[in-house]
Enzyme design. Structure first.
Site, short mmCIF file in Angstrom:
data_model
loop_
_atom_site.label_atom_id
_atom_site.label_comp_id
_atom_site.label_asym_id
_atom_site.label_seq_id
_atom_site.Cartn_x
_atom_site.Cartn_y
_atom_site.Cartn_z
N GLU A 257 7.62 6.13 -6.40
CA GLU A 257 7.57 5.46 -5.09
C GLU A 257 8.29 4.14 -5.29
O GLU A 257 7.77 3.22 -5.91
CB GLU A 257 6.11 5.27 -4.65
CG GLU A 257 5.99 4.97 -3.15
CD GLU A 257 6.15 3.50 -2.83
OE1 GLU A 257 7.28 3.12 -2.44
OE2 GLU A 257 5.19 2.74 -2.98
N CYS B 222 5.48 -2.38 0.41
CA CYS B 222 6.42 -1.27 0.26
C CYS B 222 6.91 -0.75 1.61
O CYS B 222 8.10 -0.46 1.78
CB CYS B 222 5.78 -0.12 -0.52
SG CYS B 222 5.44 -0.51 -2.25
#
Length: 653
Positions: free
Chosen positions: A369, A403
């Site tokens: 990720e 994020c």
């Protein structure tokens, strides 16, 4: 005749039994439903009709209940509710030692002072050259030195992984009920220590306590709730359809623990990023070894102890979960460790590539990720007063260190000027400071000082190429820590670095969509190497969906922001530079497992045997004839071809 018949034509024996059954069943129904003290039936035919209607109602009700339970899992939810209410879990409050924390009302100044009254400053390198076995920990908001943690070597990492591996041998055989007890123990502790955890996160990562509440506590509690209610279902055997040739077989997939998961966690959410993978890892039967960021190691040690205490309080080996602290070399050792079976990495694309290189020689699977550059789109039909709060939350939550934070704000041309004027005034009024020294703080600090330097370079490059700074655009040195002023930047174009590179800071980049054109907007959004999340706001939900469905991102939300992650039944992840693989949802939980395909006989005593024509030693002509017959029978596209296949099977059998 096989039986004597009565005058009305009914069978005197079997028919009489049925008539008696109908009568008794109908009489029972009447007694239940009628107000009469002694209801009577007018004829056997009425009794038969009432009985059949009642039986049909019962059958339909049972069938409906089965179908509803199959879709909604009512029995499962009832079982889990009762388990939560009556199966009390231990309280581990006295088993976890948290450090003393300065509460907001106890001081108005959290700035660090040395013995001479001057403010301390973190070293440029967290590892002291004079003592390379130690990592120094500092608060980014106050510059206080918090303590030290070990800088572990490859041998020490391997030893920790081996401990987890040994503990996992017994843990993998635990029941889901036992695993849920551990998770409920954790949840009980978290809910009763919200303030302490938020303050730890604020002190170590510089975020506000509200950001910690939303990004650390709320998400973690929902992760636990989701695993408690759905985890067992997601890891149950998954039955698979078989083909006509294999109709005598049952096929299914089972999800088997991999062993020990290696986690490399980032610094932006120290509490959640640690527990996120520990929760899914241990619930799926694995051991977990986490490498926390060197920038938030101080709090990670305490959060790790909570996990170990929950295991030990329920009678399980706390060595199942391990924490390794250190810098890049420690992470490299984790990736290359032979006792680690899979890597879950969250961080930058550049470091993600290093993780892949380290895992490749061992053919070790990885989930990456790698951050994003998420787009938020405001169509011309929105009401500014409704969407401005979403722009503020999307860009400035956790001071932009998120994020799935909004890094590109696409505003349609006809509302762009009004939007910029309104939003700039709100951003100017954002209050920034040390999160534990003042209750009136909207934006906290940057975890890494180097990130402030990176952000300044991106802003300066944009301004040099024509972008306009409406507020901010510089470091905030008034608070003494690592702060960057919340910034509004408009006129951002594709030739600027900030269009392409991840900012990860409190910068609102406003991009005007010319002509209020949806197709142009789609092209501009997709002109990006990242592809994590996205959102579109419009008065028309169908229009928002139509636009968003053409974005090349792993997640999309219509008229909302950030809720994908709060719905933990959804997989979380992106495409392109945002990485691959998924956290959360059944996909994320099953990613912690080996997907093992199983085939067994459906009917006891009926087993597969190899037909003579294709058994060794073979007659090629007969074997080919038999094989072609099978193919024609099962895959021929007409009845005639299938008949020819049967003939070939008989001829060559």
């Amino acid at each position: 005749m096989s039986c004597a018949q009565s005058v009305d034509g009914t069978c005197a024996n079997g028919g009489g039994y049925l008539t008696s059954f109908y009568g008794a069943f109908a009489q029972l129904a009447l007694q239940v439903l009628s107000n009469d003290a002694d209801p009577t039936l007018s004829s056997p035919h009425v009794a038969k009709v009432i009985s059949l209607l009642l039986l049909s109602t019962i059958v339909l009700s049972v069938t409906a209940a089965h179908l509803v339970n199959k879709d909604w899992h009512l029995l499962r939810d009832l079982k889990l509710t009762l388990e939560g209410l009556f199966d009390r879990v231990p309280d581990i409050a006295n088993e976890v030692d948290l450090p003393p924390l300065q509460l907001p009302n106890e001081s108005n100044d959290e700035k660090s002072q040395n013995s001479n009254g001057s403010k301390s400053k973190p070293p440029s390198q967290l590892v002291d050259a004079a003592n390379p076995t130690i990592v120094q920990c500092y608060s980014p908001a106050s510059l206080d030195k918090l303590g030290t943690v070990p800088n572990l070597s490859a041998e020490e990492v391997s030893e920790l992984a081996l401990r987890s591996k040994n503990a996992q041998q017994s843990w993998k055989s635990t029941t889901f009920s036992q695993r849920r007890r551990v998770l409920r123990t954790l949840q009980k502790y978290i809910v009763s220590h919200i303030d302490e955890i938020c303050q730890l996160c604020a002190k170590d990562s510089g975020k506000t306590q509200v950001d910690a509440l939303l990004g650390e506590i709320l998400t973690t509690c929902e992760k636990i709730r989701t695993l408690l209610h759905h985890g067992e279902t997601w890891l149950e055997r998954s039955k698979r359809d078989v083909n006509p040739m294999m109709m005598h077989k049952n096929a299914y997939v089972e999800y088997v623990p991999l062993g020990v998961l290696g986690i490399i966690a980032p610094w932006n959410y120290p509490f959640h990023n640690m527990l996120n993978h520990v929760l899914s890892g241990i619930f799926s039967g694995n051991g977990v070894l986490t490498k926390c960021s060197e920038h938030t190691s101080w709090s990670s040690v305490y959060f790790h102890n909570i996990c170990r205490a929950a295991l030990e309080a329920n009678g399980f080996d706390p060595e199942l979960v391990q924490l390794c602290t250190g810098v890049a070399e420690t992470g490299k050792a984790l990736v290359e460790c032979p006792h680690i079976d899979k890597i879950f990495f969250t961080g930058s694309p550049n470091v993600g590539r290093h993780v892949m290189r380290g895992a490749a020689p061992h053919l070790k699977p990885v989930v990456l990720e790698l951050g994003g550059k998420d787009a938020m789109v405001f169509c011309e039909d929105v009401k500014l007063k409704d969407v401005i709060p979403w722009a503020m939350r999307g860009c400035f939550q956790n001071c932009g260190q998120n994020c799935c934070g909004v890094e590109r704000l696409f505003v349609y041309e006809s509302i762009a000027n009004d939007f910029i004027e309104a939003i700039a005034e709100k951003v100017k009024n954002l209050r920034q400071g040390c999160p534990l020294s003042n209750n009136l703080v909207d934006c906290g600090a940057m975890v890494m000082d180097a990130q402030c330097t990176l952000i300044q370079g991106l802003v300066d490059d944009a301004v040099a190429k024509g972008a306009k700074v409406h507020c901010g655009g510089i470091r905030n040195s008034s608070n003494g820590g690592q702060f960057y002023t919340p910034t509004v930047l408009s006129g951002v174009t594709p030739d600027m670095r900030i269009w392409k590179e991840e900012v990860f800071g409190p910068i609102m980049c406003i991009i005007t969509v010319p002509g209020d054109d949806d197709e142009t907007c789609i092209q501009m959004v997709n002109d990006c190497s990242f592809g994590l999340g996205s959102s579109v706001y419009s008065a028309s939900t169908s229009r928002a969906l139509k636009i968003g469905s053409q974005f090349n991102t792993g997640m999309f939300t219509a008229n909302d922001f950030g809720v994908n992650y709060l719905i933990q039944s959804l997989p979380f992840g992106g495409v392109k530079e945002s990485g691959f693989g998924r956290f959360a949802g059944p996909e994320g939980l099953r990613a912690c497992c080996l997907e093992r395909s199983i085939v067994v006989d459906r009917i006891p005593g009926i087993r597969t045997s190899i037909p003579g024509p294709i058994d060794y030693p073979m007659n090629t002509k007969q074997g080919m004839g038999f094989g072609k017959g099978l193919i024609k029978l099962f895959y021929g596209d007409s009845l005639w071809v299938k008949v020819k296949g049967i003939v070939d099977l008989i001829r060559n059998g």
